[in-house]
Design a protein around this motif. Structure first.
Motif, PDB file in Angstrom:
ATOM      1  N   ALA A  55     -29.208   1.888   0.189  1.00  0.00           N
ATOM      2  CA  ALA A  55     -28.937   0.572  -0.469  1.00  0.00           C
ATOM      3  C   ALA A  55     -29.787   0.703  -1.756  1.00  0.00           C
ATOM      4  O   ALA A  55     -29.799  -0.012  -2.875  1.00  0.00           O
ATOM      5  CB  ALA A  55     -29.366  -0.708   0.240  1.00  0.00           C
ATOM      6  N   ARG A  69     -27.206  -4.412  -4.973  1.00  0.00           N
ATOM      7  CA  ARG A  69     -26.188  -5.329  -4.320  1.00  0.00           C
ATOM      8  C   ARG A  69     -25.000  -5.466  -5.525  1.00  0.00           C
ATOM      9  O   ARG A  69     -25.092  -5.840  -6.666  1.00  0.00           O
ATOM     10  CB  ARG A  69     -26.490  -6.673  -3.991  1.00  0.00           C
ATOM     11  CG  ARG A  69     -27.323  -6.764  -2.837  1.00  0.00           C
ATOM     12  CD  ARG A  69     -28.029  -7.902  -2.537  1.00  0.00           C
ATOM     13  NE  ARG A  69     -28.805  -8.127  -1.349  1.00  0.00           N
ATOM     14  CZ  ARG A  69     -30.234  -7.747  -1.415  1.00  0.00           C
ATOM     15  NH1 ARG A  69     -30.779  -7.536  -2.521  1.00  0.00           N
ATOM     16  NH2 ARG A  69     -31.088  -7.834  -0.515  1.00  0.00           N
ATOM     17  N   GLN A  96     -22.155  -1.618   0.900  1.00  0.00           N
ATOM     18  CA  GLN A  96     -22.276  -2.939   0.712  1.00  0.00           C
ATOM     19  C   GLN A  96     -22.793  -3.818   1.666  1.00  0.00           C
ATOM     20  O   GLN A  96     -23.151  -5.002   1.354  1.00  0.00           O
ATOM     21  CB  GLN A  96     -20.875  -3.696   0.236  1.00  0.00           C
ATOM     22  CG  GLN A  96     -20.120  -3.150  -0.932  1.00  0.00           C
ATOM     23  CD  GLN A  96     -18.938  -4.115  -1.268  1.00  0.00           C
ATOM     24  OE1 GLN A  96     -19.199  -4.937  -1.836  1.00  0.00           O
ATOM     25  NE2 GLN A  96     -17.736  -3.386  -1.271  1.00  0.00           N
TER      26      GLN A  96
END
Length: 439
Positions: free
Chosen positions: A304, A363, A325
């Protein structure tokens, strides 16, 4: 020259994400001599990839929108190296570039190696033929500016040939078949129809777009634009059919030959030009490169923080990577807005890293989708504008928002003043020059 002890950030790929990252880091780190920023690309010039279908159709002269990487590097305090990456040595923190050849196929630049402390791979994607027979030999893939210009040349030649031949009522003189009902295929189909109508007004009195050109759009999925909202896809399909684009869905292509396209159903479409836009993959050389983890379409697997799963010194952004995601969700979709978001966040992260702070977590935010159908229409959906669902837009507002996406990219890369100036120059050129490129 930069001090050799500076932290070396090497970015491979000068597309939307890679170039935006180089500019941001150059302005914030390179300018202050806090890091050495190097951008590597196989082309000496930058063109925003979503414009390639307009270059192919002739509605955009690529020279009007291209920018020299060397000039951009000088203005934004980073270095540019011309070359195509073909290897990686993680142990010694080096990338390797293949020899660069000139137009006569003679060596212009030898094999090169470039050191890094932090490496960012922003190589984008290329067409995925899924091993379909004849695609590589008989299709044009709009991955590069050279391919788009080659398509445009073939299109103009076909129109000129049709102009010189006797008319045969009701028969298409030639067919352009576009395989792939995603954004690229859909936008190209509409742009081509508009182009040929304009072309017929420039002295080709014997050339009739409706009679002499047939545009066919083929997709294996049940509907066009499978990844986008159904309402948007239905509006696009209706618009395409209204301008006589022939749409075939649920049709899997099994072979492309010099004569046309064969479907699994047995249907055959005779074709003069075939464009393949049916899927994407990352470059083949990225597959498990020096032990890095990749997926079935060669995309590098990330965490991430946009780091590759097996090497925290190597980052990736854009279409060449599979970024998570969340639990149970697919990877971030390969779209320009994702590359832009990742470039913006990674610029902040790398600056934080050099200051001894933690990397930021990425994100993905889906702002919706916009598709341009030439002068006929622009449609789209805006996500997050309401408490739930999305807003469907079309017409003038959608056209303005589609135009603004390109302008936003230009502002990030060139700055407000140069973008404003370039916009005025383009407006003047539209008055002075033909509406389409005629050669």
């Amino acid at each position: 020259m930069f001090d050799e002890v500076l932290h070396k950030i090497t970015i491979v790929g000068g597309g939307a994400g890679g170039l935006e990252l180089a500019v941001r880091l150059g302005q914030q780190l390179g300018k202050k001599k806090k890091a050495l920023i190097t951008l590597v690309d196989a082309s000496p010039t930058h063109l925003w990839k979503p414009l390639l279908h307009q270059v192919a159709a002739g509605t955009l002269d690529s020279q009007a929108d291209e920018r020299e990487y060397f000039a951009l590097a000088r203005a934004n305090h980073f270095e540019f190296r011309l070359g195509r990456m073909n290897g990686l040595d993680r142990r010694y923190k080096k990338i390797f570039l293949a020899p660069t050849l000139d137009e006569n196929n003679e060596e212009l630049l030898p094999t090169q190696s470039i050191a890094y402390d932090s490496l960012v791979l922003a190589l984008g994607s290329q067409s995925n033929d899924f091993g379909t027979k004849g695609v590589r030999e008989h299709c044009i893939m709009l991955d590069t500016l050279a391919a788009a210009e080659r398509f445009h040349k073939k299109l103009v030649n076909c129109c000129l040939r049709a102009q010189s031949l006797a008319q045969v009522a009701g028969e298409g003189r030639f067919t352009v078949t576009i395989i792939g009902g995603g954004a690229t295929g859909v936008e190209l189909a509409a742009e081509l129809h508009m182009t040929t109508k304009i072309l017929s007004s420039y002295g080709l009195v014997n050339f009739h777009p409706e009679k002499d050109l047939k545009i066919v759009l083929v997709d294996a999925a049940p509907r066009l634009l499978q990844m986008l909202p159904e309402r948007l896809a239905a509006a696009v399909a209706k618009e395409l059919r209204s301008i006589a684009v022939e749409v075939h869905t649920n049709e899997k292509v099994v072979e492309v030959s010099k004569d046309g396209v064969m479907m699994a159903s047995g249907k055959f479409i005779p074709s003069g030009i075939v464009v393949w836009a049916a899927g994407i993959k990352a470059a083949d050389f990225l597959k498990d490169i020096d032990g890095l983890e990749s997926n079935r379409i060669n995309q590098l697997v990330l965490n991430a923080q946009l780091q590759t799963s097996r090497d925290p010194a190597i980052f990736a952004i854009g279409d060449c990577c599979a970024c998570p995601q969340g639990e149970g969700l697919p990877a971030v979709p390969p779209r320009a807005q994702a590359a832009h978001q990742q470039a913006s966040l990674l610029a902040k992260s790398l600056i934080r890293m050099l200051n001894g702070k933690e990397l930021l977590t990425y994100r993905y935010t889906d702002h919706g989708s916009l598709l341009s159908l030439g002068n006929y229409s622009t449609v789209g959906s805006l996500m997050g504008a309401l408490a739930s669902g999305s807003i469907f837009i079309e017409g003038t507002i959608a056209k303005w928002m589609y135009w603004s996406l390109h302008k936003h990219h230009q502002v990030v890369v060139y700055g407000w003043f140069h973008t404003w100036l370039a916009t005025w120059v383009a407006s003047i050129d539209r008055v002075r020059n033909p509406r389409i490129k005629l050669h």
